[in-house]
Write a protein that holds these residues in place. Structure first.
Motif, mmCIF file in Angstrom:
data_model
loop_
_atom_site.group_PDB
_atom_site.id
_atom_site.type_symbol
_atom_site.label_atom_id
_atom_site.label_comp_id
_atom_site.label_asym_id
_atom_site.label_seq_id
_atom_site.Cartn_x
_atom_site.Cartn_y
_atom_site.Cartn_z
ATOM 1 N N ILE A 216 0.853 -1.195 0.000
ATOM 2 C CA ILE A 216 0.000 0.000 0.000
ATOM 3 C C ILE A 216 0.888 1.244 0.000
ATOM 4 O O ILE A 216 1.800 1.378 0.825
ATOM 5 C CB ILE A 216 -0.941 -0.004 1.213
ATOM 6 C CG1 ILE A 216 -1.931 -1.171 1.117
ATOM 7 C CG2 ILE A 216 -1.710 1.316 1.320
ATOM 8 C CD1 ILE A 216 -2.873 -1.272 2.304
ATOM 9 N N THR B 6 1.308 5.280 0.398
ATOM 10 C CA THR B 6 0.726 6.476 1.011
ATOM 11 C C THR B 6 1.243 7.694 0.250
ATOM 12 O O THR B 6 2.430 8.008 0.295
ATOM 13 C CB THR B 6 1.104 6.571 2.490
ATOM 14 O OG1 THR B 6 0.682 5.385 3.154
ATOM 15 C CG2 THR B 6 0.456 7.767 3.139
ATOM 16 N N TYR C 29 -4.382 6.517 -0.199
ATOM 17 C CA TYR C 29 -3.816 5.194 0.058
ATOM 18 C C TYR C 29 -4.261 4.266 -1.082
ATOM 19 O O TYR C 29 -5.466 4.087 -1.289
ATOM 20 C CB TYR C 29 -4.301 4.634 1.392
ATOM 21 C CG TYR C 29 -3.983 5.511 2.588
ATOM 22 C CD1 TYR C 29 -2.800 5.352 3.292
ATOM 23 C CD2 TYR C 29 -4.878 6.494 3.008
ATOM 24 C CE1 TYR C 29 -2.511 6.149 4.397
ATOM 25 C CE2 TYR C 29 -4.597 7.293 4.095
ATOM 26 C CZ TYR C 29 -3.416 7.117 4.783
ATOM 27 O OH TYR C 29 -3.133 7.911 5.868
ATOM 28 N N LYS D 34 -2.932 0.669 -3.800
ATOM 29 C CA LYS D 34 -2.027 -0.443 -4.012
ATOM 30 C C LYS D 34 -2.271 -1.031 -5.393
ATOM 31 O O LYS D 34 -3.348 -0.843 -5.987
ATOM 32 C CB LYS D 34 -2.213 -1.522 -2.944
ATOM 33 C CG LYS D 34 -3.596 -2.155 -2.949
ATOM 34 C CD LYS D 34 -3.724 -3.197 -1.851
ATOM 35 C CE LYS D 34 -5.127 -3.814 -1.831
ATOM 36 N NZ LYS D 34 -5.255 -4.825 -0.755
ATOM 37 N N ASP E 253 -7.454 2.467 -1.951
ATOM 38 C CA ASP E 253 -7.865 1.891 -0.673
ATOM 39 C C ASP E 253 -8.619 2.891 0.191
ATOM 40 O O ASP E 253 -9.648 2.563 0.792
ATOM 41 C CB ASP E 253 -6.638 1.373 0.077
ATOM 42 C CG ASP E 253 -7.013 0.385 1.159
ATOM 43 O OD1 ASP E 253 -7.916 -0.426 0.927
ATOM 44 O OD2 ASP E 253 -6.407 0.445 2.249
ATOM 45 N N ARG E 254 -8.148 4.125 0.243
ATOM 46 C CA ARG E 254 -8.794 5.142 1.074
ATOM 47 C C ARG E 254 -8.273 6.513 0.681
ATOM 48 O O ARG E 254 -7.117 6.661 0.280
ATOM 49 C CB ARG E 254 -8.526 4.875 2.562
ATOM 50 C CG ARG E 254 -9.355 5.750 3.507
ATOM 51 C CD ARG E 254 -9.171 5.300 4.945
ATOM 52 N NE ARG E 254 -9.965 6.088 5.871
ATOM 53 C CZ ARG E 254 -11.243 5.861 6.136
ATOM 54 N NH1 ARG E 254 -11.866 4.852 5.550
ATOM 55 N NH2 ARG E 254 -11.911 6.622 6.992
#
Length: 285
Positions: free
Chosen positions: A67, A69, A92, A94, A159-160
């Motif tokens: 992942i 950042t 975030y 991946k 992811d976020r």
């Protein structure tokens, strides 16, 4: 002859060892290996561990699956209610498809960064200031959908997305502070008025109870005196009930003359009459 064969065997073994070393590759646990044979993608992705490639024919590209950042630089924009703000965020993501991340996009990190900046500016223009300050969860979900839609074709999964900070101009901060202060003052006045209303109801009930029992008023007065007398640095102003003043006034009046006083005054007058009689008797001879 035997020496030549031994020398040839040693040479071949050395060449084989060099070739084996040049063909050996190590793929780490968090990586996947994408092989290009003469520039063409091989369908099989190499997993973690030791793998071999044909030197000068195949190329192994390692793709990180961890992942990532990525901070999004602060973007300045105007909200829907015409307020200038600066907003920064963090993404975030991946890689879920190593082949697509290598083939479909030149640099997936740079592509995700540019898409995040563009989406963030778009979100600022579509939102109100109150939404940016209080309803960030909804904005985060909108940002995630906007970035994730094109990133699916790049083999990347978002992811976020989180909005980190919203910077406001100083004039807007002062205006919001005055608005918050006025709102707090309004609520304080409402609470105070509600407390006065409840207190008046309780006082009315207490007055009715004291009206039925007059001695309760005297007890309450004495209790108030005791509570105030505990503070020596205070001046006590004590209200007296009218009934108490009337009682003191009646007790201060002189008592009315009764039968005993009349009986005491009668002998005094009889003594005077007797003296006059004696004097008249003395003058007669």
């Amino acid at each position: 002859m035997v020496e030549e064969l031994v020398a040839a065997g040693v040479v071949l073994a050395s060449v084989g060892a060099v070739g084996l070393l040049s063909a050996a590759r190590v793929v780490k646990q968090y990586e996947r290996g994408v092989v290009l044979r003469l520039g063409r993608l091989r369908p099989q992705v190499r997993g973690p561990g030791l793998t071999l490639v044909v030197p000068f024919v195949e190329q192994l590209h390692k793709v990180n699956l961890q992942i990532v950042t990525m901070p999004v630089p602060a973007q300045e924009g105007i909200t829907r209610d015409n307020v200038t703000v600066r907003v920064d965020a963090v993404v975030y993501f991946k890689v879920v498809d190593a082949s697509a991340a290598l083939i479909n996009v030149e640099d997936y990190r740079f592509a995700v960064s540019q898409m995040a900046q563009t989406s963030l500016r778009s979100i600022i223009g579509k939102s109100d200031l109150d939404d940016l300050l209080s309803d960030r969860e909804k904005l985060n979900q909108g940002l995630e959908l906007m970035i994730d839609s094109p990133a699916v074709g790049w083999g990347v999964q978002i992811d976020r997305v989180e909005i980190k900070d919203v910077s406001l101009p100083d004039t807007m901060k002062r205006s919001m502070a005055r608005q918050a202060e006025a709102d707090r003052e309004r609520r304080a006045r409402v609470i105070n008025a509600d407390a006065e209303l409840q207190a008046s109801k309780k006082l009315a009930e207490a007055a009715q109870q004291m009206e039925e029992t007059p001695s309760a008023l005297q007890l309450r007065l004495l209790q108030t005196i005791v509570a105030v007398a505990a503070e020596k640095n205070s001046t006590l102003v004590l209200p007296f009930p009218v009934e108490l003043l009337r009682f003191l006034e009646r007790s201060a009046q002189p008592p009315a003359q009764g039968p005993v006083e009349q009986r005491r005054s009668i002998p005094s007058r009889s003594n005077g009459d007797q003296e006059e009689a004696n004097s008249s008797q003395g003058q007669t001879p």
